[in-house]
Design a protein around this motif. Sequence first.
Motif, PDB file in Angstrom:
ATOM      1  N   ALA A  30       0.832  -1.206   0.000  1.00 32.16           N
ATOM      2  CA  ALA A  30       0.000   0.000   0.000  1.00 32.16           C
ATOM      3  C   ALA A  30       0.867   1.256   0.000  1.00 32.16           C
ATOM      4  O   ALA A  30       0.582   2.242  -0.694  1.00 32.16           O
ATOM      5  CB  ALA A  30      -0.921  -0.005   1.207  1.00 32.16           C
ATOM      6  N   GLY A  31       1.964   1.231   0.779  1.00 28.64           N
ATOM      7  CA  GLY A  31       2.876   2.375   0.795  1.00 28.64           C
ATOM      8  C   GLY A  31       3.540   2.596  -0.552  1.00 28.64           C
ATOM      9  O   GLY A  31       3.703   3.738  -0.999  1.00 28.64           O
ATOM     10  N   ILE A  32       3.920   1.486  -1.189  1.00 34.21           N
ATOM     11  CA  ILE A  32       4.500   1.605  -2.530  1.00 34.21           C
ATOM     12  C   ILE A  32       3.475   2.190  -3.496  1.00 34.21           C
ATOM     13  O   ILE A  32       3.815   3.014  -4.363  1.00 34.21           O
ATOM     14  CB  ILE A  32       4.989   0.225  -3.013  1.00 34.21           C
ATOM     15  CG1 ILE A  32       6.197  -0.230  -2.178  1.00 34.21           C
ATOM     16  CG2 ILE A  32       5.358   0.272  -4.496  1.00 34.21           C
ATOM     17  CD1 ILE A  32       6.655  -1.631  -2.491  1.00 34.21           C
ATOM     18  N   SER A  83       4.219   9.646 -10.046  1.00 32.04           N
ATOM     19  CA  SER A  83       3.661   9.779 -11.390  1.00 32.04           C
ATOM     20  C   SER A  83       2.884  11.079 -11.536  1.00 32.04           C
ATOM     21  O   SER A  83       2.992  11.767 -12.559  1.00 32.04           O
ATOM     22  CB  SER A  83       2.780   8.571 -11.714  1.00 32.04           C
ATOM     23  OG  SER A  83       1.773   8.406 -10.752  1.00 32.04           O
ATOM     24  N   VAL A  84       2.105  11.451 -10.511  1.00 36.79           N
ATOM     25  CA  VAL A  84       1.372  12.714 -10.556  1.00 36.79           C
ATOM     26  C   VAL A  84       2.340  13.898 -10.543  1.00 36.79           C
ATOM     27  O   VAL A  84       2.162  14.877 -11.285  1.00 36.79           O
ATOM     28  CB  VAL A  84       0.381  12.808  -9.382  1.00 36.79           C
ATOM     29  CG1 VAL A  84      -0.198  14.215  -9.249  1.00 36.79           C
ATOM     30  CG2 VAL A  84      -0.759  11.806  -9.577  1.00 36.79           C
ATOM     31  N   MET A 138       2.141   5.754 -16.045  1.00 37.03           N
ATOM     32  CA  MET A 138       2.692   5.617 -14.705  1.00 37.03           C
ATOM     33  C   MET A 138       1.566   5.609 -13.670  1.00 37.03           C
ATOM     34  O   MET A 138       1.600   4.841 -12.704  1.00 37.03           O
ATOM     35  CB  MET A 138       3.677   6.751 -14.415  1.00 37.03           C
ATOM     36  CG  MET A 138       4.951   6.707 -15.237  1.00 37.03           C
ATOM     37  SD  MET A 138       6.041   8.099 -14.884  1.00 37.03           S
ATOM     38  CE  MET A 138       6.398   7.799 -13.144  1.00 37.03           C
ATOM     39  N   VAL A 139       0.564   6.459 -13.872  1.00 31.98           N
ATOM     40  CA  VAL A 139      -0.584   6.470 -12.965  1.00 31.98           C
ATOM     41  C   VAL A 139      -1.352   5.153 -13.074  1.00 31.98           C
ATOM     42  O   VAL A 139      -1.829   4.612 -12.074  1.00 31.98           O
ATOM     43  CB  VAL A 139      -1.502   7.661 -13.280  1.00 31.98           C
ATOM     44  CG1 VAL A 139      -2.648   7.743 -12.268  1.00 31.98           C
ATOM     45  CG2 VAL A 139      -0.723   8.971 -13.270  1.00 31.98           C
ATOM     46  N   LEU A 140      -1.453   4.632 -14.303  1.00 31.46           N
ATOM     47  CA  LEU A 140      -2.144   3.357 -14.503  1.00 31.46           C
ATOM     48  C   LEU A 140      -1.418   2.223 -13.779  1.00 31.46           C
ATOM     49  O   LEU A 140      -2.047   1.367 -13.137  1.00 31.46           O
ATOM     50  CB  LEU A 140      -2.253   3.059 -15.997  1.00 31.46           C
ATOM     51  CG  LEU A 140      -3.016   1.792 -16.393  1.00 31.46           C
ATOM     52  CD1 LEU A 140      -4.464   1.893 -15.928  1.00 31.46           C
ATOM     53  CD2 LEU A 140      -2.940   1.569 -17.898  1.00 31.46           C
ATOM     54  N   VAL A 141      -0.096   2.228 -13.858  1.00 27.69           N
ATOM     55  CA  VAL A 141       0.698   1.213 -13.151  1.00 27.69           C
ATOM     56  C   VAL A 141       0.492   1.343 -11.644  1.00 27.69           C
ATOM     57  O   VAL A 141       0.363   0.336 -10.922  1.00 27.69           O
ATOM     58  CB  VAL A 141       2.189   1.344 -13.516  1.00 27.69           C
ATOM     59  CG1 VAL A 141       3.046   0.461 -12.625  1.00 27.69           C
ATOM     60  CG2 VAL A 141       2.413   0.992 -14.979  1.00 27.69           C
ATOM     61  N   ALA A 142       0.440   2.585 -11.158  1.00 27.08           N
ATOM     62  CA  ALA A 142       0.208   2.795  -9.733  1.00 27.08           C
ATOM     63  C   ALA A 142      -1.150   2.271  -9.315  1.00 27.08           C
ATOM     64  O   ALA A 142      -1.306   1.725  -8.217  1.00 27.08           O
ATOM     65  CB  ALA A 142       0.328   4.283  -9.412  1.00 27.08           C
ATOM     66  N   SER A 143      -2.152   2.413 -10.179  1.00 29.30           N
ATOM     67  CA  SER A 143      -3.487   1.898  -9.849  1.00 29.30           C
ATOM     68  C   SER A 143      -3.480   0.370  -9.752  1.00 29.30           C
ATOM     69  O   SER A 143      -4.214  -0.214  -8.946  1.00 29.30           O
ATOM     70  CB  SER A 143      -4.506   2.370 -10.885  1.00 29.30           C
ATOM     71  OG  SER A 143      -4.260   1.784 -12.155  1.00 29.30           O
ATOM     72  N   PHE A 144      -2.642  -0.304 -10.553  1.00 29.61           N
ATOM     73  CA  PHE A 144      -2.519  -1.757 -10.438  1.00 29.61           C
ATOM     74  C   PHE A 144      -1.906  -2.150  -9.090  1.00 29.61           C
ATOM     75  O   PHE A 144      -2.249  -3.200  -8.523  1.00 29.61           O
ATOM     76  CB  PHE A 144      -1.689  -2.328 -11.584  1.00 29.61           C
ATOM     77  CG  PHE A 144      -2.434  -2.431 -12.875  1.00 29.61           C
ATOM     78  CD1 PHE A 144      -3.611  -3.162 -12.960  1.00 29.61           C
ATOM     79  CD2 PHE A 144      -1.972  -1.797 -14.015  1.00 29.61           C
ATOM     80  CE1 PHE A 144      -4.307  -3.261 -14.147  1.00 29.61           C
ATOM     81  CE2 PHE A 144      -2.669  -1.887 -15.209  1.00 29.61           C
ATOM     82  CZ  PHE A 144      -3.844  -2.615 -15.275  1.00 29.61           C
ATOM     83  N   PHE A 154      -9.950   4.782  -8.143  1.00 32.60           N
ATOM     84  CA  PHE A 154     -11.306   4.288  -7.876  1.00 32.60           C
ATOM     85  C   PHE A 154     -11.606   3.039  -8.708  1.00 32.60           C
ATOM     86  O   PHE A 154     -12.136   2.051  -8.191  1.00 32.60           O
ATOM     87  CB  PHE A 154     -12.315   5.388  -8.182  1.00 32.60           C
ATOM     88  CG  PHE A 154     -13.747   4.915  -8.233  1.00 32.60           C
ATOM     89  CD1 PHE A 154     -14.430   4.634  -7.065  1.00 32.60           C
ATOM     90  CD2 PHE A 154     -14.391   4.735  -9.447  1.00 32.60           C
ATOM     91  CE1 PHE A 154     -15.747   4.183  -7.100  1.00 32.60           C
ATOM     92  CE2 PHE A 154     -15.692   4.282  -9.498  1.00 32.60           C
ATOM     93  CZ  PHE A 154     -16.381   4.012  -8.317  1.00 32.60           C
ATOM     94  N   LEU A 155     -11.252   3.068  -9.985  1.00 33.45           N
ATOM     95  CA  LEU A 155     -11.523   1.909 -10.837  1.00 33.45           C
ATOM     96  C   LEU A 155     -10.745   0.676 -10.372  1.00 33.45           C
ATOM     97  O   LEU A 155     -11.231  -0.453 -10.491  1.00 33.45           O
ATOM     98  CB  LEU A 155     -11.163   2.246 -12.290  1.00 33.45           C
ATOM     99  CG  LEU A 155     -12.024   3.323 -12.969  1.00 33.45           C
ATOM    100  CD1 LEU A 155     -11.510   3.617 -14.373  1.00 33.45           C
ATOM    101  CD2 LEU A 155     -13.489   2.887 -13.020  1.00 33.45           C
ATOM    102  N   ALA A 156      -9.549   0.899  -9.841  1.00 31.21           N
ATOM    103  CA  ALA A 156      -8.732  -0.220  -9.375  1.00 31.21           C
ATOM    104  C   ALA A 156      -9.337  -0.894  -8.140  1.00 31.21           C
ATOM    105  O   ALA A 156      -9.013  -2.041  -7.834  1.00 31.21           O
ATOM    106  CB  ALA A 156      -7.315   0.258  -9.063  1.00 31.21           C
ATOM    107  N   THR A 157     -10.212  -0.196  -7.424  1.00 25.59           N
ATOM    108  CA  THR A 157     -10.800  -0.768  -6.207  1.00 25.59           C
ATOM    109  C   THR A 157     -12.027  -1.631  -6.493  1.00 25.59           C
ATOM    110  O   THR A 157     -12.464  -2.382  -5.607  1.00 25.59           O
ATOM    111  CB  THR A 157     -11.225   0.350  -5.233  1.00 25.59           C
ATOM    112  OG1 THR A 157     -12.294   1.115  -5.823  1.00 25.59           O
ATOM    113  CG2 THR A 157     -10.055   1.269  -4.919  1.00 25.59           C
TER     114      THR A 157
END
Length: 412
Positions: free
Chosen positions: A27-29, A37-38, A277-283, A390-393
């Motif tokens: 979760a921290g990562i 990324s942001v 990068m944001v997409l990878v973070a959502s994964f 949100f979509l990742a959840t």
Amino acid sequence: MLTPFERMIAKRYLWPGKGEAFIALVAGISVGVVMLSVAMLVLVMSVMGGFRSEMLDKFAGLNGHAVVQAYGGKLDNWESTLEQVLATEGVVTASPLIEQPLLASLNGRAVAIFVRGNTAEDIADLGDKVLLGDIASIQPDSGKVAIGSRLASNIGARVGDTITIINPQGRTTPFGTSIRQVGYEVGAIFEIGLYDFDETFVIMPMQDAQTLLLMGDSVGLIEITVTDPDNVGEILKPVEDALVGRAVIADWKQINSTLFEALEVERVAMFFVLSFMVLVASFNILSSLVMLVRAKTRDIAIMRTMGATRRSLLKIFVTTGTTIGTLGTLTGLVLGFLLLYFRNPIVDGVAFLTGVEIWDPSVRFLTSLPVRVDPWEIIGITALGIVLSFLATLYPALKASNTDPVQVLRYE
């Protein structure tokens, strides 16, 4: 809205217990990757927006948003054309000018220059760009000119020195064409901030330029500034139709088309790449929630038997994951703005450590790293980070809400 029970459980799951250190690490990562990324999106988009805006402002400050160019390089009876341009709706300012490539020499050193003849008002507008000398001394028939800071450095000129400007198109005599060589005193040294202009421009009064270039009362161009640079073509369409056969209108998009089109393509491409990068973070958020759901399967079953609804469980895990993404997004915005604020010291520090000049003004056109923060871009980047989180959840939250307490507790 969350009920007190849902809020309490979501808060509890945001801080995993002692036996769930690995989940906390993931979760921290996730927060860190979203933050970085942001921050990179904010930094890159703001710098590229600033680069485009700064170059447009500086180009417009020298040549306006468009110029009227006469066929043959000489615009006769330009006063009537100037009045017509000024009467056009959407035009802010318009003024005549002369611009011609020539040669200049000092102490045996010759360089290519652009002689620019401006009106007294346009020359006075350079007052805040002057590094040395007095721009007010550049008057008609004074024999004084203003030169760019890079040009002064290249030929070793200082205020008070006399430079010789060479015009190969001199007067025709029975013995051939004589080259005109006229000496001018350096009255001021300025810095526009565009490397090529500071390296080549010599500015003098309009009348002196007409005399040097043997143009009589003609001018070379009329520079125009409009209210909306992006719609300059539509604003000047009536003027262009009226000047057919006499002159053409070239706007900033045409004059610098290659540069600005390349900037726009690169800007879109960088946004697209950094968005991944944001997409990878959502994964990462998805994987941490999946592990959390598996670790809390027994707790979920107990809550279901105690009356917790599937909707409540769905809201709990969606809130947990979205909070992680929102926290990463907001800290990323703070980090991005900090990087923007300290951008020049960071660039100087990296250049000092590596021994490589990262921001070379001869390549980048501008002498410093510009920034323009677009509020709509910041809102878009923030929305991108939160929406992807949100979509990742949704998958792990649906998995948790569909847990069958009978199957889980059968063997407990």
